[in-house]
Design a protein around this motif. Structure first.
Motif, mmCIF file in Angstrom:
data_model
loop_
_atom_site.group_PDB
_atom_site.id
_atom_site.type_symbol
_atom_site.label_atom_id
_atom_site.label_comp_id
_atom_site.label_asym_id
_atom_site.label_seq_id
_atom_site.Cartn_x
_atom_site.Cartn_y
_atom_site.Cartn_z
ATOM 1 N N LEU B 38 28.097 67.517 82.894
ATOM 2 C CA LEU B 38 27.599 67.451 84.278
ATOM 3 C C LEU B 38 28.590 66.742 85.195
ATOM 4 O O LEU B 38 28.381 66.649 86.411
ATOM 5 N N GLY B 39 29.651 66.220 84.601
ATOM 6 C CA GLY B 39 30.667 65.542 85.406
ATOM 7 C C GLY B 39 30.313 64.095 85.714
ATOM 8 O O GLY B 39 30.920 63.477 86.597
ATOM 9 N N LEU B 40 29.351 63.550 84.977
ATOM 10 C CA LEU B 40 28.914 62.181 85.251
ATOM 11 C C LEU B 40 29.759 61.153 84.493
ATOM 12 O O LEU B 40 29.901 60.023 84.917
ATOM 13 N N LEU B 41 30.279 61.579 83.351
ATOM 14 C CA LEU B 41 31.134 60.699 82.558
ATOM 15 C C LEU B 41 32.464 61.392 82.286
ATOM 16 O O LEU B 41 32.527 62.614 82.214
ATOM 17 N N ARG B 107 27.984 74.405 83.387
ATOM 18 C CA ARG B 107 28.541 75.632 82.790
ATOM 19 C C ARG B 107 27.507 76.399 81.955
ATOM 20 O O ARG B 107 27.713 77.566 81.638
ATOM 21 N N LEU B 108 26.422 75.752 81.565
ATOM 22 C CA LEU B 108 25.402 76.468 80.797
ATOM 23 C C LEU B 108 24.369 77.146 81.698
ATOM 24 O O LEU B 108 23.524 77.901 81.216
ATOM 25 N N ALA B 109 24.423 76.855 82.998
ATOM 26 C CA ALA B 109 23.382 77.347 83.903
ATOM 27 C C ALA B 109 23.323 78.872 83.889
ATOM 28 O O ALA B 109 22.245 79.473 83.785
ATOM 29 N N ARG B 110 24.481 79.486 83.916
ATOM 30 C CA ARG B 110 24.513 80.951 83.971
ATOM 31 C C ARG B 110 23.939 81.547 82.680
ATOM 32 O O ARG B 110 23.176 82.514 82.719
#
Lengths: 1122, 194
Positions: B38-41, B107-110
């Protein structure tokens, strides 16, 4: 040894003894076999022996001294292994209470004059127990480190399967070997280099296809170079072939098994070249890796394979080929380096002179052989905990006399499993905290458990190690007539590639059957000479035999085929057993003091009877309308199982064990579907299912695919495609999932072979990363697919048929500390584990009652049976069956399951033969036995012609297997002919496919097949087989031939296990016919070991009579049928 | 269990320090692979500090401590185990509502949206979709096989559930779309009204 061989060897010994006496004071080279017994008290420096010929005529007293000394010897005393090793062997035999004489192949001896003037024969050099065979590769290992051989071959230490390994089974080497072998054969046959190139690439392709699963090991994909080498070296190999053989007339023997009975050594040289102009034979050992290599003292270069090549040369010498040369061909990168034995570092370091008959060469081979024998059989330690631990003090085995002259300068610890497991403390490559004094610090109960099973596995191994000696030294006629392990007078009818078809005029009656490994030898030679070819039996006919050979055979007058055994399952069982000892102790974390049984992991405590498993719980289960109540209860209990706990599920015939396993696996996977990652540091996966047979593993996969197709992408069938595998199961193997077969078949290897392979490996690895249910056999615990993986839930199917050490394989893939769940599914009232007929179990110690073992138990007692006795509260029995109609079910249930087994549905209970035939548009023949009740007993008590033939094959090897009863075969043919011959011809085969005929004896089955064929060719479709091979199958109609019918009421060893009868009759769905002599089975024969079986047989026949009174069974006299 | 509030709490706790997954994951049940995805870490892949350097509370008790000790085997993989908070992580620590945008962009959303095109999907279908995705990457000739994200997918689905976008049914075997954001919602069939 027997017959003419004994006579010949005895005469040779008498002559040799005479020769000795005539040359007093002069050492003589004898090379004869004698038997010896120690005389008086055994002393290490001076051993006095009574020498006998093979037929046990006394030759006289002789002695063995340290350092090959003898009275009157004036020279310096060299170090010699002979006396200390013989001392240890004799001492061990004495401790074991073995009184039969020990065989020695005396190579060199002398008659010396003692101070008192007495003439004393002194043995100087000899092979101890030459009947025990070691391979050349094993000799090389002994030379490298005898301690490693002790740990791996005797103790059974293996690598930790929970750790990934960097080696992948040397596929690269296999590919090169196979390619080179094919190229050499093609070039020598036709001299065509291009054809040789095609053959080479085809060989590489075959190995890659076959071993792709192993290639998919995570780390094996690393060095792409590794996979390129077989393709890069092709030009060099072809060039080498041309250079060596162009225009020369020679014959190649490829991968032939050859054997020296006088040395106790066998080997499989990569190639033997025989110049047709009469030049010396040339043995070639090809080496593609140098993991265990010898270092050159001058250059520092390392070269492998020296001792192996030297051992093969010695085998040829002993067979009379005195001029044989030996070469090690090393393949490094894209180059071949032929290294004649004279230049090998081994020869240079030991300063061996190969131009003469240097006795130091014999000493080197004899040392490796004798020490190897002593070490791999554990003779110098036995099961003495102190000696077992002390063995690891010094890699030169101080217990065996200390520093041997002929050893490598330093042991190769890097490749030793005992080092990796921290058991061997001598080296420096420990992977973790050393396990000091493993055997003494192991809890007493754990050690006693290990030793009891270990002893039995080693006893089984002994027979297989002596097999080649037995074949060579027993007349072929005896082997064929009495033991059924040889077929003689065979002619080569055709050779199609590597498939050879042999025929003979007489009918073949033998124990050899399909898939057995055999040795094919011209009858003018003894088995194991270089002219013998190994192969696997593909088909057996009445007068014909098809063998897939390792190498083509030359056309000879006649051949013999000898059975050399099937797949050896002892080593992996040994490893599973020892892994339990090592892992259980290691996981306690206790070092430097005795481990208490209470400190072991919980599952180990449960298995050892220290702690009880939990009462089966009841976890919520998903809706499963296709499961019955007991199945649902078992499923709920399995899902409620906590890590470190055990559950036993007993599944009588037809109760849907496989369905239950499929449900459990799928539910468990669903609950853990997002809990595992393929490349996590600790690779935990959800479910591992291990079975006793490939067939059962295939059935589990099919059930999963049929019932739960959504799990198919996550199911991996361990192993490679087999010819008898269902196509859908084959598609679940990793190689097939990756599309390897098609891709490699189509790839142009010369262009982009390694690249194509690399893509396949990546694809297979991806499928492997996603695998959540792995299914294989117990023997596959060390397979590539499972290496490095642990599982939350391990299910063992057919656990009642697995030996205890085999079942222990399942524990190897539980998380460290056995922190996973173990579910054993089986039925201890069906067939027990298959072990050697010759196994004499050690006594069961009183203390083993705590383990659930009783007097008479052995390796044949499965862990399932033992644990079911010990923990009845942890056993759930499935009671609703879906195979047998009500009368057949009642017979099985009342006789073997205390009446607890019932039909699962009304449809099953009421199914009839007439109903099945009606579905095919047919009807039962009116007025025949088939139109009456579904259970029929055809008694032969009053039929004078229906007597069995008695045991045929004797000599302790499956004495019962050749019993037959021609009259019973005839009755069965009459019965089945009456059913099938009345049908329209086009439908007969369909009906025959629904018929099974079972008898425990193969000879009887052969006879029945022949009788059936005489009645109607369509009856070839009926399956006629032994009980053991029928387990797991079912048929609409089952006919059982009891065979045994005699005045002595001898029911034979096979019937003495009543579980066979349970399995035989419970294969039937709609009709069951038993043909046999009731009184032979029910009379009291005064043999206490048969008492239990007779009780069951009495109950069985009484139940048939009860059913008859209810109109559900019928009893007929056999004479009324003819 | 990853829900926005607990993620926010964890990110606040990490602050500007070093977060080790061996400490935080078992304690919080929040999958670090998901937070990184998620880009949080941000994973620390070079010059990874030893455990005592960042005062790990598990010092002396953690079985992985030796992996990071000075002089440990260079062959022992150490990457993807210690992390720092990324700027997006700091933003979410301040305002959990920002998480929804990041979840939508994951990236898993799609892959999940595609699997839910009929409004619901079996968990096996989702897992198979991930396998097919990985195989496609192998076929495309990617230099190395992409990291497997099965646990990450599980964590992502549970986060979607916590956000109220999806719901597990049928004893956890089926995932049903409940309130997917518009750009993740299943495409409408021709003829249907939006």
């Amino acid at each position: 040894m027997s017959g003419a061989a004994t006579e010949w060897a005895s005469q040779a010994a008498e002559r040799a003894w005479q020769q000795l006496r005539e040359s007093t004071g002069e050492p003589q080279w004898l090379d004869v076999s004698i038997l010896v017994r120690p005389v008086g008290e055994l002393r290490p420096g001076r051993i006095v022996l009574e020498a006998l010929t093979e037929d046990e005529h006394l030759l006289g007293t002789c002695a063995v001294f340290n350092g090959e000394w003898y009275p009157g010897y004036q020279g310096s005393t060299p170090y010699s292994h002979y006396a200390p090793t013989l001392y240890r062997v004799l001492l061990a035999r004495q401790r074991r209470g073995e009184t039969e004489p020990l065989r020695l192949q005396v190579l060199k001896a002398v008659v010396a004059q003692t101070r008192s003037g007495r003439l004393l024969p002194v043995l100087l050099k000899f092979i101890i127990a030459p009947e025990h065979t070691l391979t050349g590769a094993q000799l090389e290992q002994v030379y490298g480190c005898p301690l490693r051989v002790f740990y791996t071959r005797f103790v059974g230490i293996s690598y930790d399967v929970l750790r990934s390994r960097e080696s992948g089974g040397d596929i690269r080497g296999r590919a090169i070997h196979e390619g080179y072998r094919r190229a050499a054969a093609v070039f020598v046959a036709g001299g065509d280099l291009e054809q040789a190139r095609i053959a080479y690439l085809e060989g590489v392709r075959r190995v890659w296809v076959e071993w792709l699963t192993t290639l998919c090991l995570k780390l094996s994909a690393g060095p792409l170079q590794d996979h390129r080498q077989p393709l890069e070296v092709v030009d060099e190999i072809l060039d080498y072939c041309r250079h060596r053989w162009e225009g020369k007339a020679l014959r190649l023997y490829l991968e032939r098994l050859f054997y020296a009975p006088s040395r106790g050594i066998s080997g499989r040289a990569d190639r033997i070249e025989q110049p047709l102009d009469g030049g010396p034979l040339r043995i070639v050992e090809i080496k593609t890796s140098g993991m265990d290599a010898e270092q050159d003292p001058q250059t520092g270069d390392r070269h492998p394979g020296g001792l192996q090549a030297l051992a093969y040369r010695e085998i040829l010498y002993s067979l009379g080929e005195q001029r044989a040369e030996a070469v090690v061909e090393e393949i490094r990168g894209a180059r071949i380096k032929p290294l004649p034995l004279e230049q090998h570092p081994l020869t240079r370091r030991l300063r061996l002179d190969l131009s003469t008959r240097d006795e130091r060469v014999v000493d080197l081979i004899a040392q490796a052989r004798n020490i190897g024998y002593c070490v791999s059989t554990g003779l110098f330690t036995g099961y003495d905990r102190y000696l077992l631990d002390r063995a690891g003090d010094d890699w030169r085995l101080r217990e065996l006399g200390g520093s041997f002259e002929f050893l490598r300068d330093w042991p190769p610890c890097r490749i030793c499993p005992a080092q990796h497991r921290s058991v061997c403390l001598y080296g420096t490559k420990h992977a973790g905290q050393p396990l000091y004094s493993l055997f003494r610090y192991a809890p007493n109960r754990l050690f006693a458990y290990w030793a009891w099973f270990h002893r039995q596995l080693k006893a089984e191994e002994r027979a297989s190690r002596e097999l080649l000696f037995h074949l060579v030294n027993t007349p072929a006629e005896t082997l064929e007539q009495s033991e059924g392990v040889t077929i003689g007078r065979l002619r080569l009818a055709r050779q199609d590639g590597l498939d050879a078809i042999f025929t003979r005029d007489e009918r073949i009656e033998t124990r050899i059957r399909e898939d057995d490994r055999v040795l094919v030898t011209p009858e003018t030679r003894a088995p194991g000479q270089i002219f013998s070819v190994e192969g696997t039996v593909k088909a057996m006919g009445e007068r014909e035999l098809v063998v897939r050979l390792n190498d083509r055979v030359a056309v000879e007058e006649t051949y013999r085929v000898d059975l050399v055994g099937g797949y050896d399952m002892r080593q992996w069982q040994l490893e599973g057993l020892t892994d339990f000892l090592v892992s259980a102790v290691a996981s306690t974390g206790v070092r430097g003091r005795k481990v208490q049984a209470e400190e072991l992991p919980r599952l180990a405590r449960i298995l050892l009877g220290v702690e009880r498993p939990s009462l089966p719980g009841q976890a919520p289960t998903p809706p499963a309308p296709d499961l019955n109540e007991t199945q649902r209860r078992a499923l709920a209990a399995a899902l409620a199982l906590q890590p470190g706990d055990l559950l036993l599920i007993q599944g009588p015939p037809g109760t849907g064990k496989t369905s239950l396993i499929a449900h459990l696996a799928r539910t468990f996977l669903a609950r853990h579907l997002f809990d595992y990652d393929g490349r996590a540091e600790r690779d935990h996966r959800p479910v591992l299912i291990l079975t006793n047979t490939h067939r059962a593993a295939d059935e589990v996969v099919l059930k999963l695919l049929d019932r739960f197709p959504e799990v198919a992408p996550f199911v991996i069938r361990i192993g490679a495609r087999r010819s008898d595998m269902d196509e859908r199961v084959a598609r679940q193997t990793l190689a097939e999932r990756a599309g390897a077969r098609e891709a490699l078949e189509q790839a142009d290897l010369a262009q982009d072979g390694a690249g194509a392979l690399f893509r396949l490996i990546r694809r297979a690895q991806t499928c492997h990363d996603h695998g959540g249910i792995f299914v294989g056999t117990l023997g596959s615990a060390d397979s590539a697919e499972l290496r490095g993986l642990s599982f939350e839930l391990v299910i063992v199917d057919e656990a009642g048929q697995a030996t205890e050490p085999a079942m222990l394989q399942a524990l190897r893939h539980l998380p460290p500390g056995y922190a996973g769940r173990l579910v054993l599914v089986g039925d201890h009232r069906q067939l027990p584990p298959v072990v050697s007929d010759e196994l004499i179990p050690p006594p069961v110690p009183e203390a083993f009652r705590q383990l659930g073992l009783e007097a008479g138990d052995s390796l044949r007692t499965s862990a399932f049976e033992r644990l079911a006795r010990l923990y009845p509260h942890a056993l759930i029995t499935l009671t609703e069956q879906y195979r047998m109609n009500a009368p057949i079910c009642t017979l099985v249930s009342e006789t073997f399951y205390e009446g607890r087994l019932v039909p699962g549905t009304r449809t099953v209970a009421e199914q009839t033969l007439a109903g099945w035939l009606a579905d095919l548009g047919l009807s039962t023949p009116p007025g025949s036995v088939w139109s009456g009740p579904p259970v029929v007993l055809v008694t032969t008590e009053r039929d004078p012609g229906a007597r069995d033939s008695g045991a045929r094959f004797i000599a302790g090897r499956s004495p019962d297997e050749a019993r037959d009863n021609p009259r019973e075969a005839e009755v069965i043919a009459t019965l089945l002919g009456g059913l099938v011959c009345s049908l329209p011809p086009e439908l007969r085969r369909d009906v025959a496919r629904g018929i099974g005929v079972i008898s425990p004896y193969r000879r009887q089955n052969t006879r029945i097949r022949q009788e059936l064929l005489r009645r109607d060719p369509a009856l070839a479709e009926a399956r006629v087989d032994t009980v053991d091979r029928f387990q797991g199958s079912e048929r609409e109609v089952i006919v059982v031939s009891l065979v045994n019918s005699n005045d002595e009421a001898a029911i034979g060893r096979l019937h003495a296990d009543w579980r066979r009868m349970n399995v035989a009759i419970s294969r039937a769905r709609r009709a069951l016919v038993i043909v046999g002599d009731r009184s032979t089975f029910t009379r009291d024969a005064g043999r206490p070991e048969e008492d239990e079986a007779r009780r069951y047989y009495r109950a069985f026949f009484a139940e048939i009579e009860r059913l008859e009174r209810q109109g559900q069974a019928r009893v007929l006299e056999s004479q009324s049928l003819s | 269990m990853a829900d926005p509030r607990r993620i926010q709490q964890l990110l606040s706790e990490i602050g500007e320090g070093i977060a080790c997954r061996h400490y935080h994951e078992p304690r919080t049940g929040i999958h670090f692979g998901l937070l990184a995805g998620l880009g949080l870490l941000t994973p620390i892949d070079t010059r990874i500090p030893p455990c005592d350097a960042h005062g790990c509370p598990l010092l002396g008790q953690c079985e992985h401590e030796a992996d990071f000790a000075p002089g440990s085997s260079p062959r022992q993989p150490k990457g993807n185990r210690k992390f720092r908070r990324a700027p997006e992580g700091a933003a979410v620590a301040a305002d959990a509502a920002l998480l929804e945008r990041l979840v939508s962009a994951h990236r898993l959303a799609r892959l999940v949206a595609s699997a839910l095109r009929d409004g619901k999907a079996s968990i096996f279908t989702l897992a198979e979709a991930l396998l097919e995705h990985d195989l496609a990457q192998v076929e495309s000739g990617a230099a190395s096989v992409p990291p497997i994200r099965r646990r990450e997918l599980g964590a992502y689905l549970r986060l979607l559930e916590a956000l109220g976008w999806v719901r597990f049914e049928d004893d956890g075997l089926t995932l049903r779309a409940v309130r997917l954001p518009v750009h993740l919602a299943p495409p409408t069939q021709p003829g249907e009204t939006a």
